[in-house]
Design a protein around this motif. Sequence first.
Motif, PDB file in Angstrom:
ATOM      1  N   LEU A  29       9.380   6.972   8.443  1.00 32.60           N
ATOM      2  CA  LEU A  29      10.770   7.043   7.962  1.00 32.60           C
ATOM      3  C   LEU A  29      10.848   7.586   6.538  1.00 32.60           C
ATOM      4  CD1 LEU A  29      11.942   3.513   9.224  1.00 32.60           C
ATOM      5  CD2 LEU A  29      11.959   5.688  10.467  1.00 32.60           C
ATOM      6  N   ALA A  30       9.822   8.325   6.089  1.00 32.51           N
ATOM      7  CA  ALA A  30       9.750   8.752   4.687  1.00 32.51           C
ATOM      8  C   ALA A  30      11.019   9.471   4.241  1.00 32.51           C
ATOM      9  CB  ALA A  30       8.531   9.646   4.466  1.00 32.51           C
ATOM     10  N   HIS A  31      11.594  10.302   5.110  1.00 35.63           N
ATOM     11  CA  HIS A  31      12.775  11.074   4.719  1.00 35.63           C
ATOM     12  C   HIS A  31      14.048  10.560   5.375  1.00 35.63           C
ATOM     13  CE1 HIS A  31      10.885  14.235   2.307  1.00 35.63           C
ATOM     14  NE2 HIS A  31       9.834  14.001   3.074  1.00 35.63           N
ATOM     15  N   SER A  32      14.004   9.346   5.924  1.00 34.82           N
ATOM     16  CA  SER A  32      15.219   8.796   6.523  1.00 34.82           C
ATOM     17  C   SER A  32      15.609   7.449   5.945  1.00 34.82           C
ATOM     18  CB  SER A  32      15.090   8.737   8.048  1.00 34.82           C
ATOM     19  OG  SER A  32      13.799   8.376   8.471  1.00 34.82           O
ATOM     20  N   ASP A  43       0.818  -1.214   0.000  1.00 34.52           N
ATOM     21  CA  ASP A  43       0.000   0.000   0.000  1.00 34.52           C
ATOM     22  C   ASP A  43       0.860   1.277   0.000  1.00 34.52           C
ATOM     23  OD1 ASP A  43      -2.448  -1.534   0.123  1.00 34.52           O
ATOM     24  OD2 ASP A  43      -1.862  -2.025   2.155  1.00 34.52           O
ATOM     25  N   SER A  44       0.289   2.365   0.486  1.00 34.65           N
ATOM     26  CA  SER A  44       1.012   3.643   0.537  1.00 34.65           C
ATOM     27  C   SER A  44       1.420   3.930   1.979  1.00 34.65           C
ATOM     28  CB  SER A  44       0.108   4.771   0.031  1.00 34.65           C
ATOM     29  OG  SER A  44      -0.999   4.902   0.897  1.00 34.65           O
ATOM     30  N   THR A  45       2.277   4.926   2.150  1.00 34.31           N
ATOM     31  CA  THR A  45       2.662   5.330   3.501  1.00 34.31           C
ATOM     32  C   THR A  45       1.421   5.729   4.302  1.00 34.31           C
ATOM     33  OG1 THR A  45       4.749   6.127   2.598  1.00 34.31           O
ATOM     34  CG2 THR A  45       4.178   6.871   4.799  1.00 34.31           C
ATOM     35  N   SER A  46       0.524   6.487   3.657  1.00 30.45           N
ATOM     36  CA  SER A  46      -0.691   6.934   4.363  1.00 30.45           C
ATOM     37  C   SER A  46      -1.486   5.744   4.886  1.00 30.45           C
ATOM     38  CB  SER A  46      -1.574   7.754   3.414  1.00 30.45           C
ATOM     39  OG  SER A  46      -0.873   8.831   2.857  1.00 30.45           O
ATOM     40  N   PRO A  86       1.340  16.527   6.481  1.00 24.00           N
ATOM     41  CA  PRO A  86      -0.120  16.558   6.614  1.00 24.00           C
ATOM     42  C   PRO A  86      -0.802  15.196   6.579  1.00 24.00           C
ATOM     43  CG  PRO A  86       0.605  18.354   5.235  1.00 24.00           C
ATOM     44  CD  PRO A  86       1.836  17.546   5.542  1.00 24.00           C
ATOM     45  N   THR A  87      -0.360  14.287   5.720  1.00 24.73           N
ATOM     46  CA  THR A  87      -1.075  13.003   5.673  1.00 24.73           C
ATOM     47  C   THR A  87      -1.003  12.307   7.030  1.00 24.73           C
ATOM     48  OG1 THR A  87      -1.608  11.287   4.040  1.00 24.73           O
ATOM     49  CG2 THR A  87       0.586  11.186   4.968  1.00 24.73           C
ATOM     50  N   ASP A  88       0.132  12.438   7.713  1.00 25.19           N
ATOM     51  CA  ASP A  88       0.274  11.818   9.033  1.00 25.19           C
ATOM     52  C   ASP A  88      -0.742  12.427  10.001  1.00 25.19           C
ATOM     53  OD1 ASP A  88       2.732  11.710   7.421  1.00 25.19           O
ATOM     54  OD2 ASP A  88       3.635  10.674   9.112  1.00 25.19           O
ATOM     55  N   LEU A 114       5.705  10.244  15.214  1.00 26.74           N
ATOM     56  CA  LEU A 114       6.588  11.270  14.667  1.00 26.74           C
ATOM     57  C   LEU A 114       7.158  10.845  13.325  1.00 26.74           C
ATOM     58  CD1 LEU A 114       8.652  12.169  17.863  1.00 26.74           C
ATOM     59  CD2 LEU A 114       6.855  13.566  16.807  1.00 26.74           C
ATOM     60  N   THR A 115       7.518  11.839  12.524  1.00 27.58           N
ATOM     61  CA  THR A 115       8.322  11.597  11.334  1.00 27.58           C
ATOM     62  C   THR A 115       9.762  11.895  11.723  1.00 27.58           C
ATOM     63  OG1 THR A 115       6.507  12.152   9.862  1.00 27.58           O
ATOM     64  CG2 THR A 115       8.733  12.321   8.956  1.00 27.58           C
ATOM     65  N   GLN A 116      10.657  10.954  11.410  1.00 31.66           N
ATOM     66  CA  GLN A 116      12.030  11.085  11.930  1.00 31.66           C
ATOM     67  C   GLN A 116      12.726  12.321  11.382  1.00 31.66           C
ATOM     68  OE1 GLN A 116      14.673   7.846  11.016  1.00 31.66           O
ATOM     69  NE2 GLN A 116      16.018   8.296  12.743  1.00 31.66           N
ATOM     70  N   ASN A 155      11.904  15.846   9.388  1.00 29.97           N
ATOM     71  CA  ASN A 155      10.819  16.734   8.981  1.00 29.97           C
ATOM     72  C   ASN A 155      10.875  17.014   7.482  1.00 29.97           C
ATOM     73  OD1 ASN A 155       9.834  19.719   8.487  1.00 29.97           O
ATOM     74  ND2 ASN A 155       8.732  18.957  10.259  1.00 29.97           N
ATOM     75  N   TYR A 156       9.725  16.892   6.817  1.00 27.87           N
ATOM     76  CA  TYR A 156       9.707  17.010   5.351  1.00 27.87           C
ATOM     77  C   TYR A 156      10.019  18.424   4.890  1.00 27.87           C
ATOM     78  CZ  TYR A 156       5.268  19.559   5.265  1.00 27.87           C
ATOM     79  OH  TYR A 156       4.303  20.518   5.407  1.00 27.87           O
ATOM     80  N   ARG A 157       9.720  19.402   5.740  1.00 30.58           N
ATOM     81  CA  ARG A 157       9.864  20.785   5.279  1.00 30.58           C
ATOM     82  C   ARG A 157      11.272  21.323   5.567  1.00 30.58           C
ATOM     83  NH1 ARG A 157       4.916  24.089   5.287  1.00 30.58           N
ATOM     84  NH2 ARG A 157       4.350  23.042   7.206  1.00 30.58           N
ATOM     85  N   GLY A 207       8.499   4.406  -0.525  1.00 35.91           N
ATOM     86  CA  GLY A 207       9.321   3.716  -1.521  1.00 35.91           C
ATOM     87  C   GLY A 207       9.891   4.600  -2.605  1.00 35.91           C
ATOM     88  N   TYR A 208       9.307   5.774  -2.825  1.00 36.09           N
ATOM     89  CA  TYR A 208       9.691   6.553  -4.014  1.00 36.09           C
ATOM     90  C   TYR A 208      10.647   7.706  -3.732  1.00 36.09           C
ATOM     91  CZ  TYR A 208       5.552   9.081  -2.284  1.00 36.09           C
ATOM     92  OH  TYR A 208       4.632   9.722  -1.491  1.00 36.09           O
ATOM     93  N   LYS A 209      11.038   7.902  -2.477  1.00 34.67           N
ATOM     94  CA  LYS A 209      11.976   8.985  -2.163  1.00 34.67           C
ATOM     95  C   LYS A 209      13.403   8.430  -2.205  1.00 34.67           C
ATOM     96  CE  LYS A 209       8.374  11.513   0.213  1.00 34.67           C
ATOM     97  NZ  LYS A 209       7.592  11.574   1.447  1.00 34.67           N
TER      98      LYS A 209
HETATM   99  C1  LIG Z   1       6.213  11.647   1.342  1.00 31.13           C
HETATM  100  C2  LIG Z   1       5.596  11.419   2.680  1.00 31.13           C
HETATM  101  C3  LIG Z   1       4.450  10.643   2.803  1.00 31.13           C
HETATM  102  C4  LIG Z   1       3.780  10.128   1.573  1.00 31.13           C
HETATM  103  O1  LIG Z   1       2.629   9.407   1.800  1.00 31.13           O
HETATM  104  P1  LIG Z   1       1.897   8.737   0.568  1.00 31.13           P
HETATM  105  O2  LIG Z   1       0.872   7.903   1.206  1.00 31.13           O
HETATM  106  O3  LIG Z   1       2.933   7.964  -0.207  1.00 31.13           O
HETATM  107  O4  LIG Z   1       1.360   9.808  -0.307  1.00 31.13           O
HETATM  108  C5  LIG Z   1       3.954  10.394   4.083  1.00 31.13           C
HETATM  109  N1  LIG Z   1       4.566  10.908   5.169  1.00 31.13           N
HETATM  110  C6  LIG Z   1       5.670  11.675   5.073  1.00 31.13           C
HETATM  111  C7  LIG Z   1       6.321  12.220   6.285  1.00 31.13           C
HETATM  112  C8  LIG Z   1       6.203  11.961   3.824  1.00 31.13           C
HETATM  113  O5  LIG Z   1       7.280  12.735   3.716  1.00 31.13           O
END
Ligand SMILES: *Cc1c(COP(=O)(O)O)cnc(C)c1O
Length: 425
Positions: free
Chosen positions: A199-202, A94-97, A129-131, A168-170, A172-174, A222-224
């Motif tokens: 772990l999206a950015h780690s 599936d997706s991270t979300s 935001p998705t988190d 938490l996201t390890q 920060n995306y921004r 998977g795509y980063k």
């Molecule tokens: C890129 C990213 C996502 C992406 O979620 P999708 O379900 O793949 O769209 C989720 N969380 C973080 C922190 C991200 O940076």
Amino acid sequence: MNRDDALALDAADPLAPLRAQFTLPPGLIYLDGNSLGLCPAAAPARLRQVVEQEWAQGLIASWNQAGWISLPQRVGDKIARLVGAGAGELVVADSTSVNLFKVLSAALDLAAAAGPQRRVIVSERDNFPTDLYIAQALAAARGLELRLLEQPGPLAAALDARTAVLMLTQVNYRNGRLHDMAALSAAAHAAGALTVWDLAHSAGALPVDLHRDGADFAVGCGYKYLNGGPGAPAFVWVHPRHAAQVRQPLAGWLGHAAPFDFAPDYVPAPGIARFVSGTPPILSLAALECGVDSVLAAEPLGGLAALRAKSLALTRLFAQRVEALAPATGPALTLASPRADAERGSQVCFSHPEIGYPVMQALIARGVVGDFRAGAAGEADILRFGFTPLYTRFVDAWDAAAHLGQVLALEEWRRPGFDQRRAVT
Ligand SMILES: *Cc1c(COP(=O)(O)O)cnc(C)c1O
């Protein structure tokens, strides 16, 4: 330091040969691998093989003969090596979300079983935001409280006997700020709470050690930095002490203990396999495997520790060069990423109160690809530059800073059209 010194760093870089694993349009300086990694050169041929041989010729037999059915586990075991997880503990799905929904739900079940007073999910307002949306949805469905901390704040102090989960996201995306997973997980456990790490950015960018650092649940993209291709499936990990007892809210037939019994009642697979819901996307998984292999190719060269050292050197160089431009370019750009190596992921961000978007468009027109993220409420907009150490060179960092200086000095950002916002920024 001058440009020749940057070239000398590349010439002496033992990781430099890894760049040849990728297809990169000539002349492009690609600093957006934190949004979409490069295409591994092996991916087109592998996908052609999967389509032309395994699908067109093998058809249904390929689920067994080509190993399609175990691909989520096979690729999962490879990703596990990058994040300090054991074999058989991590699957691709599936997706991270969606995976966040699954693990946060599972964690909340465990917390509820530990005590009815554990009714608070703690996270940060500037989490991705998705988190936040997933946490909001689960909090609303279960009548729980979502407590979002403002930055910068003492996170650990917000944890108490009412905390169910620290999510938490390890990195920060921004702004690229890196959390101390070990310290925060220890603080969460001391308060009796569980941890969910994004772990999206780690993953693939720096050493992650889920076991050593006390994570309970983790998801990743998977795509980063894993270079799996647009919309690549994500991954999910659950600590083995929880995996056999947690309930996965999206129970599906391929997470069943015996899917091909086609039994009417759900019996979860013994461990992490229960986090697979439905049929895996084989073409996407095949591409993701090429991407993950491109990161694993660094193992004989020092692996993620070596990649991390290079990433820090790259981000340091870029930040210093951009800051050195300042007198010529006016007061505009402010470093928005942590200066301390230990607090920075693999990206460097600069904020600008007004012209962030057209500056990035002007840079892209020069062949320097970063991206733009609108500032949080009351904060300046952000120019993001991702430095993927697998394929970014020191001379790229040098040249990108020089281009940015030119865009500002020549006011190229004023060109008509550069302020027209597109759907994806
Ligand atoms: C890129 C990213 C996502 C992406 O979620 P999708 O379900 O793949 O769209 C989720 N969380 C973080 C922190 C991200 O940076």
